[in-house]
Design an enzyme around this catalytic site. Sequence first.
Site: not given
Ligand SMILES: *Cc1c(COP(=O)(O)O)cnc(C)c1O
Length: 360
Positions: A102, A172, A196
């Site tokens: 990521w 993030d 998530k």
């Molecule tokens: C799943 C995830 C993303 C991407 O998320 P989207 O909403 O599908 O763009 C980015 N960073 C992390 C840490 C993730 O787990």
Amino acid sequence: MTKRPYNLYAGPAILPQEVMAQAREELMDIAGTGLSILESSHRGAAYDEINSSAQQNLRDLLNIPDSYSVLFLQGGASLQFGMIPMNFLRGGTADYVYTGAWSKKAIKEAKLFGTVNIAGSSEDKNFSYIPSIDSLNLTPDARYLHICTNETIGGVRWPVFPDSGDVPLIGDMSSEICSRKIDVSKFAMIYAGAQKNLGPAGVTIVIMSDEMLSRCPDDLTTLLNYRTQAEKDSNYNTPPVFSIYIVGLVLKWLKKLGGVEAIEKINNEKADLLYRMIDSTDFYRGTAALQDRSIMNITFRIPKEELEVLFIKEGTAAGFIGLKGHRSVGGIRASIYNAFPLEGVQALVEFMQNFEKENS
Ligand SMILES: *Cc1c(COP(=O)(O)O)cnc(C)c1O
């Protein structure tokens, strides 16, 4: 009704059953309006209440200072990879710590808008650890420092966050937001796709300090400027009303449970159970460095790949779905987000014990 399998997918992920039951209950009539939330105006009173209470509940849960805005955006966490440098990099230098898949994607986007200094990397050991804070090569006047606080694919998380001084820290937190106590004031910005730990796909949470907001430039297309939604309470254009409604229910569920402190305790208990199982034998091998292990995404291997295939197959048949590691790394991954029940982890451990007995 069919028996619900234990959902270990990394995302979209398991939601609290109470939340889904309530959503079903309210689907035809939200707040006594006689209308479904699915057909409600985003300018109506019912949605107003949903929007503001979801924001307030997130503020309460994470103890977000008043000098921060809470935004509900679209485009996923992936759009944030681009929006961040678009708003804040602009030809300058930003520090990124490269800890996995990521952060790699975030770095790729940032390079389009300025200079990226890789302040630290764990690529040398296949992203199985978090570089030590002391080892980071930080740029004194960087526009910001970006970290991925929990790498969903590698199963590593920052045990403590770096102190970036005057340089704004951006995190993030897609795969761990509201799973452990954090000090929001250490960050200039936090972002997370909801799917998530907070709700369904379709909405991305952004928490941003006023100071950071004031740095947004004037020459960006309207929706890519953070100030647009900040000034309009995330209601500049039609928001993903249903997703935000569910996020609101998840936040209420979490509050009722005792908040982040309470869920963190449960999360630690769940992760400990699984890691103790993994550590107790040579059959399973955890892939993340002990001190940096995620309590959300537990990654491990079984010495033979055929056995991993069998593990996933038999696991699925036994009611554990989503155990396959990300296609880029293979192996096994159990994502045990806030809503994943303790008894599910206990059942998984029992399955693992039996699988080992039969196959070692
Ligand atoms: C799943 C995830 C993303 C991407 O998320 P989207 O909403 O599908 O763009 C980015 N960073 C992390 C840490 C993730 O787990």
